[in-house]
Enzyme design. Sequence first.
Site, PDB file in Angstrom:
ATOM      1  N   ARG A 139      -6.051   6.809  -6.875  1.00  0.00           N
ATOM      2  CA  ARG A 139      -5.883   8.254  -6.758  1.00  0.00           C
ATOM      3  C   ARG A 139      -6.003   8.947  -8.116  1.00  0.00           C
ATOM      4  O   ARG A 139      -6.676   9.976  -8.258  1.00  0.00           O
ATOM      5  CB  ARG A 139      -4.525   8.557  -6.113  1.00  0.00           C
ATOM      6  CG  ARG A 139      -4.427   7.977  -4.710  1.00  0.00           C
ATOM      7  CD  ARG A 139      -3.006   7.766  -4.254  1.00  0.00           C
ATOM      8  NE  ARG A 139      -2.399   8.999  -3.785  1.00  0.00           N
ATOM      9  CZ  ARG A 139      -1.226   9.037  -3.146  1.00  0.00           C
ATOM     10  NH1 ARG A 139      -0.552   7.913  -2.922  1.00  0.00           N
ATOM     11  NH2 ARG A 139      -0.725  10.179  -2.731  1.00  0.00           N
ATOM     12  N   LEU A 157       0.858  -1.171   0.000  1.00  0.00           N
ATOM     13  CA  LEU A 157       0.000   0.000   0.000  1.00  0.00           C
ATOM     14  C   LEU A 157       0.901   1.229   0.000  1.00  0.00           C
ATOM     15  O   LEU A 157       2.004   1.198   0.549  1.00  0.00           O
ATOM     16  CB  LEU A 157      -0.896   0.033   1.246  1.00  0.00           C
ATOM     17  CG  LEU A 157      -1.902  -1.101   1.441  1.00  0.00           C
ATOM     18  CD1 LEU A 157      -2.647  -0.908   2.756  1.00  0.00           C
ATOM     19  CD2 LEU A 157      -2.883  -1.177   0.276  1.00  0.00           C
ATOM     20  N   ASP A 158       0.431   2.316  -0.610  1.00  0.00           N
ATOM     21  CA  ASP A 158       1.188   3.561  -0.550  1.00  0.00           C
ATOM     22  C   ASP A 158       1.372   3.973   0.905  1.00  0.00           C
ATOM     23  O   ASP A 158       0.556   3.643   1.775  1.00  0.00           O
ATOM     24  CB  ASP A 158       0.441   4.672  -1.287  1.00  0.00           C
ATOM     25  CG  ASP A 158       0.415   4.456  -2.797  1.00  0.00           C
ATOM     26  OD1 ASP A 158       1.263   3.694  -3.299  1.00  0.00           O
ATOM     27  OD2 ASP A 158      -0.449   5.056  -3.453  1.00  0.00           O
ATOM     28  N   MET A 159       2.417   4.757   1.144  1.00  0.00           N
ATOM     29  CA  MET A 159       2.724   5.209   2.504  1.00  0.00           C
ATOM     30  C   MET A 159       1.521   5.899   3.163  1.00  0.00           C
ATOM     31  O   MET A 159       1.227   5.676   4.337  1.00  0.00           O
ATOM     32  CB  MET A 159       3.917   6.164   2.461  1.00  0.00           C
ATOM     33  CG  MET A 159       4.367   6.680   3.803  1.00  0.00           C
ATOM     34  SD  MET A 159       5.856   7.713   3.630  1.00  0.00           S
ATOM     35  CE  MET A 159       6.105   8.225   5.339  1.00  0.00           C
TER      36      MET A 159
END
Length: 219
Positions: free
Chosen positions: A161, A56-58
């Site tokens: 996103r 997962l993205d930060m």
Amino acid sequence: MTAAPPLHPVHEDPYLLVLDKPAGLLCVPGRGEDKQDCLSTRAQSQWPDALIVHRLDMGTSGLVVMARGTEMQRALSAAFAERRVHKRYEAVVDGAMPLREDWSLIDAPLMADWPRRPLQKIDPEGKPSATRWKALSLPSGEPAATHVLLEPLTGRSHQLRVHLLSIGHPILGDALYGDAALQARAPRLLLHASELGFVHPVTRQELCFKRPAEFVITP
């Protein structure tokens, strides 16, 4: 340096782990000494055989599965690559999205925006990318925002996103794709991996894990 708090797994067995990653924590180490603390390092301090399967993205919180050993890592990686893993996210986005019973689809190819990496962009020459979405509710207040469910049918970098941005509804708190006003409306990126489902590669049991989002929206 203060020791990181211990991880409390959502699921643990001899073959795999399911963890609830907090927002702001990397999945794997980054470049530089200040980016060595991450989910995989913390997991390996408790389970030395823990290996990353997906990321997962930060800024994204939520459910992450980790393999215990290389054989299980291969099996779980294949399940993700072959789209045999159910993934559902929650997000809060800018603007009012229509409330419908049926899911809507964003079908837009993605590729790296090379001059502005690590950003991604929609491009006809990009890789096929598809996201299902459905609005859950419209939070009160102005400017308008919508709580949505998201199901990525493909697994491209920054897919959710960029897809939401492309239809005019960027995710609140997005520091990469949003302007200062959008970022100021939330204390973090309001994107959370809330459901993860797959067939256990060893036991063949159908597993489904859920961790609803706990978002705070700044009016």
